[in-house]
Design a protein around this motif. Sequence first.
Motif, mmCIF file in Angstrom:
data_model
loop_
_atom_site.group_PDB
_atom_site.id
_atom_site.type_symbol
_atom_site.label_atom_id
_atom_site.label_comp_id
_atom_site.label_asym_id
_atom_site.label_seq_id
_atom_site.Cartn_x
_atom_site.Cartn_y
_atom_site.Cartn_z
ATOM 1 N N LEU A 70 0.239 -1.469 -0.251
ATOM 2 C CA LEU A 70 -0.028 0.377 -0.270
ATOM 3 C C LEU A 70 0.572 1.192 -0.305
ATOM 4 O O LEU A 70 2.270 1.216 0.921
ATOM 5 N N SER A 71 0.318 1.739 -1.254
ATOM 6 C CA SER A 71 1.517 3.367 -1.273
ATOM 7 C C SER A 71 0.532 4.632 -0.828
ATOM 8 O O SER A 71 -0.636 4.472 -0.857
ATOM 9 N N LEU A 72 1.634 5.361 -0.064
ATOM 10 C CA LEU A 72 0.956 7.037 0.775
ATOM 11 C C LEU A 72 1.447 7.682 -0.147
ATOM 12 O O LEU A 72 2.726 7.711 0.507
ATOM 13 N N VAL A 73 1.038 8.535 -0.352
ATOM 14 C CA VAL A 73 1.401 9.587 -0.998
ATOM 15 C C VAL A 73 1.357 11.065 -0.306
ATOM 16 O O VAL A 73 -0.621 11.211 -0.613
ATOM 17 N N VAL A 74 2.249 11.937 -0.434
ATOM 18 C CA VAL A 74 1.322 13.457 0.595
ATOM 19 C C VAL A 74 1.947 14.155 -0.696
ATOM 20 O O VAL A 74 3.386 14.908 -1.036
ATOM 21 N N GLU A 75 0.730 15.089 -1.338
ATOM 22 C CA GLU A 75 1.272 16.423 -2.013
ATOM 23 C C GLU A 75 0.198 17.400 -1.738
ATOM 24 O O GLU A 75 -0.760 17.454 -1.419
#
Length: 85
Positions: A70-75
């Motif tokens: 599972l990837s967590l991307v914060v942008e």
Amino acid sequence: MPRFFFDIHDDEEFTPDREGLDLDGLEAAKAEAKKALPDIVKEEMPVGSRRDFTVDVKDAAGQIVWRVTLSLVVESPSQGSTANT
């Protein structure tokens, strides 16, 4: 009932499962890994803009039978997508 082990790792840490769980089979093991990942992600924030969390599901012989990531991307919307960086 077969025993499965759930090793958890990301870009920073590795946590081996030394106890395992007795489950009904491969599909139950996959479901358990998928269920665990959101809880793990809630506890950890990415260093930078992205962090991948992986559970390697191993059988009693130590063979990986599933890998769930599972990837967590914060942008910031004003900076555009950073998912590919």
